[in-house]
Design an enzyme around this catalytic site. Sequence first.
Site, short mmCIF file in Angstrom:
data_model
loop_
_atom_site.label_atom_id
_atom_site.label_comp_id
_atom_site.label_asym_id
_atom_site.label_seq_id
_atom_site.Cartn_x
_atom_site.Cartn_y
_atom_site.Cartn_z
N ASP A 126 0.86 -1.18 0.00
CA ASP A 126 0.00 0.00 0.00
C ASP A 126 0.90 1.24 0.00
OD1 ASP A 126 -3.23 0.56 1.56
OD2 ASP A 126 -2.12 1.75 0.11
C1 GLC Z 1 -4.45 4.26 -0.19
C2 GLC Z 1 -5.34 3.07 0.14
C3 GLC Z 1 -5.38 2.02 -0.92
C4 GLC Z 1 -5.24 2.68 -2.28
C5 GLC Z 1 -3.84 3.27 -2.36
C6 GLC Z 1 -3.59 4.00 -3.69
O1 GLC Z 1 -3.75 4.68 0.93
O2 GLC Z 1 -5.11 2.41 1.38
O3 GLC Z 1 -6.62 1.33 -0.77
O4 GLC Z 1 -5.44 1.73 -3.30
O5 GLC Z 1 -3.56 4.13 -1.28
O6 GLC Z 1 -4.43 5.10 -3.78
#
Ligand code: GLC
Length: 744
Positions: free
Chosen positions: A290
């Site tokens: 993430d």
């Molecule tokens: C965010 C979220 C994730 C998302 C990623 C990219 O922090 O936790 O669900 O896909 O970053 O935006």
Amino acid sequence: MSPSPDTAASVPFATLVIVAVSCALSLTRAAPADLVDARVEALLSKMTLAEKLGQLQQLDGSADGNFKPEHPDLIRKGLMGSTLNVRGAARTNALQRIAMEQPRVAVPLLFAYDVIHGYRTIFPIPLGLAATWDPAVIERAATVSAKESRAAGIRWTFAPMVDIARDPRWGRIAEGAGEDPYLGAAMAAAWVRGFQGDSYAAPERLLACAKHWVAYGAAEGGRDYNTADVSERTLREVYFPPFKAAVDAGVATLMSAFNDLNGIPATANPFTLTDVLRGEWHFGGFVVSDYNAVRELMVHRAAASEAEAAREALTAGVDMEMVSRTFAGEVPKLIEQGRLSVADVDRAVTRVLGTKIMSGLFENPYAPEGAEATVLLSPDHRAAARESAGRSFVLLKNAGHVLPLATTGGPVAVIGPLADDQNALLGSWPGDGRAGDTVSLLAGLRAKLGSGRAVLFAKGCATIACSSTDGFDQAAAIARQTDTVVLAVGESADMSGEAASRSSLDLPGRQLDLVRRIQEAGKPTVVVLMNGRPLTIGWIAEQVPAILETWFAGTEGGSAIAAALVGDVNPGGKLPVTFVRTVGQVPFYYNHKHTGRPPNTTKYTSKYLDVESTPLFPFGFGLSYTSFRLSGLQLSAATIPSDGSIRVEADIENTGARPGDEVVQLYLRRAAASVTPRVETLTAFRRVTLTPGAKQRLSFQLGTAELGMLDRRLRFVVEPGDFQVMVGTSSVEGLTTEFKVTAR
Ligand code: GLC
């Protein structure tokens, strides 16, 4: 199908040429793994360590969809392999041309975006789509979303979010399928099928990404990003199943979660990332971290340096690093120090390159420029969004048949801070959706009623935070001038979703005071809820005659809500998550354990002194404008062997005067087992549409998969014992009958 690039084979060059050609011809089908392996091997043999690490680097674009000034040069040097948020065919093609024409080794970029429930045409939030209890609706939403995304140059979505959530304080409950593993698994597979189709190499399909691996929804206190401490049993029984369903459906990628899991962050957890995902499930795709989660291992205090963070994440099984740059910055030194090997890097790069090859990126790297104008927000996409929304609504109350509203007669008052709010309908992950394209409840009802009934409007509260009662008098005056009141209350889109946990589940601000004030006008009133989580609406449930749960219903939300209010759509949704009476009851989920002292009226039992031990509205609950009756529950046997199966049949009949949908749910209960069983477990469901007087006999098959459980050593077994089947229209209401399972 994902490649199994872990077994990289070395192949003579001549064979490679044949392989590459035949692979290009077979793109719309999944290329055989050995062909993929050969192509990966050929690429790896040419790449420097820096170029390999470039394939493990994803960098962020701008919120408006543009790329960053540093990107072209990094791509030219082969130092980044993927972007997130860069979107629009012209922009993605501009970067892709650099990637395909200028680096020493040409490897196409993978453009990713959070297409959670729509790209430009926005569908209801996933919790609302789960409330349809209809996987076909989700599959269609994902298919439309994929088609629009591909027109805009996106090849990979960070969806489906399949985290089980039992704590509605957690804002991300909005993004998943609620509290139940079986429903969650069914929806997870439907999202993957819709995004990826039979092959994610097809022109209008995306790579999907099951997230957030794992137990992100178990955050203590429902506070986002907080610690999760979950037994392996609960992981396997509750949090793993939707991910397993996604992997079994062929999901191309997973995303590792932010949270600490039993003391080891999910982004550096060898048990979940390798032992389970690779060792048990044979997942062949790749794992992306993430956002900045690898570097945040230092904030967890699980890594003392960026080098340590990189080493832990890469060796645990994270393949691509989102935004933070510890792999690129630290891995070369770690290899020099002997604390990592090139094989560790090659393993991750093989998975990423294998997936890129399988996606057809090398042969079709570019987006069709000009398609956006016709594909995005097309009439049939809007129609799909409208129909999905109509199937997602849950009728929570309809005393005195206030609903459906007549389409002719006296004026209707539309009141509340959400009545004309176009932005809230898009939910917390609006993709590239535009509020201006969205039909508000007010606009939808005005269009629906036309000249049949005048529609008067008052916000009542200046904003959804509703900190002042200034607008109440005017709203009450409007209510008094009309025959019927539609009150739109709930949350703003940013009160749920990421980093949006709430300590209270009440209507924000003075909204409840507004409802009370309007109720004093004494008119037939409907509360339309717009929200991203279950809310504690006890007073409304007691005092207001009609309540329609609409979640955040998407681009066509207002049209769909209007259709439901006048009865053109008969609400048939069911709750995918429990509505508690008070936040003090949380966590409260239907498939809880018996305990040794289940709640009852005697003192020494498990309950609270100050609130009933039941939910306000239970899991699986939802009413209709018509009525249904279950009958004729029958089993194919009274006793079966532990390796046997049993057929369950029952009739469902529409006993009312309107066509409507019912969701027949099958719950399994058992008398005793070597491990304490849950009070009941959702084991099957089916949504059916019946005309008045029609009756349909439904049949469900229960076999090892449904009758099995994890024994004391976490082995999957079918234990002999007494079972009960409940076939119902919610988790608390239905017909029951018993059967026995005997030892083989
Ligand atoms: C965010 C979220 C994730 C998302 C990623 C990219 O922090 O936790 O669900 O896909 O970053 O935006």
